[in-house]
Scaffold this active site. Structure first.
Site, PDB file in Angstrom:
ATOM      1  N   GLU A  53       0.837  -1.205   0.000  1.00 26.56           N
ATOM      2  CA  GLU A  53       0.000   0.000   0.000  1.00 26.56           C
ATOM      3  C   GLU A  53       0.874   1.258   0.000  1.00 26.56           C
ATOM      4  O   GLU A  53       2.063   1.223   0.294  1.00 26.56           O
ATOM      5  CB  GLU A  53      -0.919   0.023   1.224  1.00 26.56           C
ATOM      6  CG  GLU A  53      -0.277  -0.373   2.540  1.00 26.56           C
ATOM      7  CD  GLU A  53       0.877   0.489   2.988  1.00 26.56           C
ATOM      8  OE1 GLU A  53       0.731   1.739   2.958  1.00 26.56           O
ATOM      9  OE2 GLU A  53       1.918  -0.053   3.376  1.00 26.56           O
ATOM     10  N   GLU A 105       4.650  -0.276   0.488  1.00 21.89           N
ATOM     11  CA  GLU A 105       4.410  -0.398  -0.956  1.00 21.89           C
ATOM     12  C   GLU A 105       4.469  -1.842  -1.458  1.00 21.89           C
ATOM     13  O   GLU A 105       4.439  -2.083  -2.657  1.00 21.89           O
ATOM     14  CB  GLU A 105       5.388   0.465  -1.758  1.00 21.89           C
ATOM     15  CG  GLU A 105       5.302   1.942  -1.440  1.00 21.89           C
ATOM     16  CD  GLU A 105       6.276   2.771  -2.251  1.00 21.89           C
ATOM     17  OE1 GLU A 105       6.731   2.302  -3.307  1.00 21.89           O
ATOM     18  OE2 GLU A 105       6.579   3.902  -1.824  1.00 21.89           O
TER      19      GLU A 105
END
Length: 267
Positions: A90, A233
């Site tokens: 994310e 991420e």
């Protein structure tokens, strides 16, 4: 993340579930989904960012359900394109704070055991972060028996989306690699929604966030490595992909002693 994905031969799917500004998909990159072929971009914005959870719910229940459906539908699209391993990552602002609130609400653990330094704040700011988590829980009183209620009141759009993706992977019997604290908090919510999803969840690494290790222990998942990562991420999950592939190929391709005609009898 893009560099590591190219190393792993993985496709990057970027999904706008709730970015606070409009993004032009034409400027993002490739729209193909084959492994290693570049980024796929999907605009599935539920709302432009969440509300201040210290003053009220981060979003409505209907918005949380829509974000769950975004993750579910995109993960199904990925699986239908031929992807057989999902890695959850994310990008968000302040979402280690929300992840700590979600974990505290779902487990009952003390907030102080879950709130870390995030991207590297000092101890004074950590205390403010801890106060924000406590205030959000008092103001919203999330129902610990209802993960959707928890996500809507103190979670984030990205967490709800990741929870939906985790549930989709489990539904299609596709293994799901968790990244760090936020992704694991999303999986924690997913498993509360449907405990049958747990066997399909795998921990890639353990981050420096104290709450991450606690969630992994609650899930009963031992991370593959611990490199003090705090990148997010999905970077840790992608780093774990070669290890997952190696394990699968050993099971599939390596002969057993019996198959190779090797005797294990003692001399």
């Amino acid at each position: 993340m893009n560099v590591l994905s190219r190393v792993a031969g993985a496709a990057v799917w970027v999904v706008d579930v709730g970015v606070g500004v409009e993004i032009n998909p034409a400027g993002v990159g490739s729209t193909t989904g084959a492994a290693g072929s570049g980024a796929v971009f999907r605009v599935r914005k539920v709302r432009p960012g969440t509300a201040d959870m210290t003053r009220g719910p981060a979003m409505s229940r209907e918005e949380a359900e829509r974000a769950l459906d975004v993750g579910w539908s995109v993960a199904m699209e990925m699986i239908d394109s031929g992807i057989r391993l999902l890695a959850l990552g994310e990008m968000g602002i302040g979402n280690t704070t929300a992840a700590a609130a979600v974990a505290a609400a779902l487990t009952g653990w003390p907030e102080g055991d879950l709130v870390g330094l995030g991207t590297g704040i000092d101890p004074v700011r950590r205390q403010k972060k801890l106060q924000a988590v406590r205030r959000a829980l008092v103001v919203n009183r999330p129902d610990s028996s209802d993960a959707v209620d928890v996500l809507s009141k103190v979670g984030g759009l990205e967490m709800a989306g990741l929870a939906g993706a985790a549930l989709a992977g489990a539904a299609r019997r596709v293994p799901v690699l968790m990244d760090g604290f936020i992704a694991s908090a999303a999986v924690l919510a997913a498993v509360h929604i449907d405990p049958r999803a747990l066997p399909y969840m795998f921990a890639s690494h353990r981050s420096v966030e104290p709450g991450h290790g606690r969630i992994l222990r609650w899930l009963g998942r031992e991370p593959l490595f611990d490199l003090d990562l705090r990148l997010g991420e999905g970077t840790g999950a992608v780093l774990a992909m070669p290890m997952m592939e190696a394990a699968a190929r050993i099971l599939d391709e390596m002969a057993t002693f019996e198959e190779a005609g090797v005797s294990d009898a003692e001399d």
